[in-house]
Design an enzyme around this catalytic site. Sequence first.
Site, mmCIF file in Angstrom:
data_model
loop_
_atom_site.group_PDB
_atom_site.id
_atom_site.type_symbol
_atom_site.label_atom_id
_atom_site.label_comp_id
_atom_site.label_asym_id
_atom_site.label_seq_id
_atom_site.Cartn_x
_atom_site.Cartn_y
_atom_site.Cartn_z
ATOM 1 N N CYS A 14 0.864 -1.189 0.000
ATOM 2 C CA CYS A 14 0.000 0.000 0.000
ATOM 3 C C CYS A 14 0.898 1.235 0.000
ATOM 4 C CB CYS A 14 -0.977 -0.025 1.169
ATOM 5 S SG CYS A 14 -0.219 0.034 2.816
ATOM 6 N N ASN A 17 2.254 1.457 4.404
ATOM 7 C CA ASN A 17 2.541 0.189 5.096
ATOM 8 C C ASN A 17 2.227 0.278 6.598
ATOM 9 O OD1 ASN A 17 5.415 -2.019 5.691
ATOM 10 N ND2 ASN A 17 3.315 -2.576 5.215
ATOM 11 N N CYS A 19 -1.499 0.774 7.400
ATOM 12 C CA CYS A 19 -2.938 0.472 7.529
ATOM 13 C C CYS A 19 -3.331 -0.766 6.704
ATOM 14 C CB CYS A 19 -3.794 1.664 7.101
ATOM 15 S SG CYS A 19 -3.571 3.137 8.136
ATOM 16 N N ARG A 20 -3.416 -0.605 5.377
ATOM 17 C CA ARG A 20 -3.987 -1.672 4.553
ATOM 18 C C ARG A 20 -3.075 -2.878 4.376
ATOM 19 N NH1 ARG A 20 -5.102 2.204 -0.338
ATOM 20 N NH2 ARG A 20 -3.205 3.055 0.607
ATOM 21 N N SER A 21 -1.814 -2.652 3.956
ATOM 22 C CA SER A 21 -0.983 -3.832 3.638
ATOM 23 C C SER A 21 -0.577 -4.643 4.869
ATOM 24 C CB SER A 21 0.225 -3.466 2.770
ATOM 25 O OG SER A 21 1.104 -2.588 3.416
ATOM 26 N N ASP A 131 -8.209 3.800 1.098
ATOM 27 C CA ASP A 131 -7.274 4.221 2.142
ATOM 28 C C ASP A 131 -8.065 4.725 3.353
ATOM 29 O OD1 ASP A 131 -5.344 5.388 3.695
ATOM 30 O OD2 ASP A 131 -4.406 6.494 2.055
HETATM 31 P P1 4NP Z 1 -1.831 2.814 4.126
HETATM 32 O O1 4NP Z 1 -2.480 4.172 4.681
HETATM 33 O O2 4NP Z 1 -1.267 3.151 2.754
HETATM 34 O O3 4NP Z 1 -2.982 1.901 4.056
HETATM 35 O O4 4NP Z 1 -0.763 2.409 5.100
HETATM 36 C C1 4NP Z 1 -1.775 5.384 4.752
HETATM 37 C C2 4NP Z 1 -0.918 5.612 5.799
HETATM 38 C C3 4NP Z 1 -0.232 6.824 5.886
HETATM 39 C C4 4NP Z 1 -0.431 7.783 4.908
HETATM 40 C C5 4NP Z 1 -1.271 7.537 3.859
HETATM 41 C C6 4NP Z 1 -1.948 6.335 3.775
HETATM 42 N N1 4NP Z 1 0.254 9.016 5.012
HETATM 43 O O5 4NP Z 1 0.005 9.889 4.169
HETATM 44 O O6 4NP Z 1 1.065 9.190 5.920
#
Ligand code: 4NP
Length: 164
Positions: A14, A17, A19-21, A131
């Site tokens: 993702c 790294n 939340c989703r992955s 997201d």
């Molecule tokens: P992820 O979510 O891609 O599912 O881990 C996010 C975590 C952090 C950010 C964006 C999306 N960020 O902009 O910091």
Amino acid sequence: MTRPEPRESVLFVCLGNICRSPTAEAVFRERAARAGLGDRVLVDSAGTGGWHVGHPPDRRAIAHAARRGYDLAPLRARQVTREDFRRFGWILAMDEDNLRDLAAMRPDAFGGHLGLMLDVAPSLGVREVPDPYYGGGEGFERVLDLLEEASERLLERVAPGLRG
Ligand code: 4NP
């Protein structure tokens, strides 16, 4: 002569790294273990971005996953590298942006499967895992719902090769 046992390797990707992955990593690892294939599949996750490298998953992701029995707390974020295309046979992106970034890094020699995680589960009717970072708790529940269903379908794709 004993033949080496077949193995597979799956990397979930993702943006951050956190939340989703990591959620995909924990859910799919649990599904593989439940199928008795835990020691045959290398499962990992990474982010296309580097802002959270070394951090544990988002506390909301940890809490929502824990309510369904998944332990995300020991995981630490890392950034995807070109080396990952040599280590992993399956590289599965959470959304189209992640997939585009991965496609730009893809070495010519990569012979594995690079695609969207949810494309293994067409019945879901959506191709991207939204997201949840800037939203509320329902976003984290939606991530879990999508990834639990897609992990079942992914295991159906991966398992036949492992049972040789
Ligand atoms: P992820 O979510 O891609 O599912 O881990 C996010 C975590 C952090 C950010 C964006 C999306 N960020 O902009 O910091």
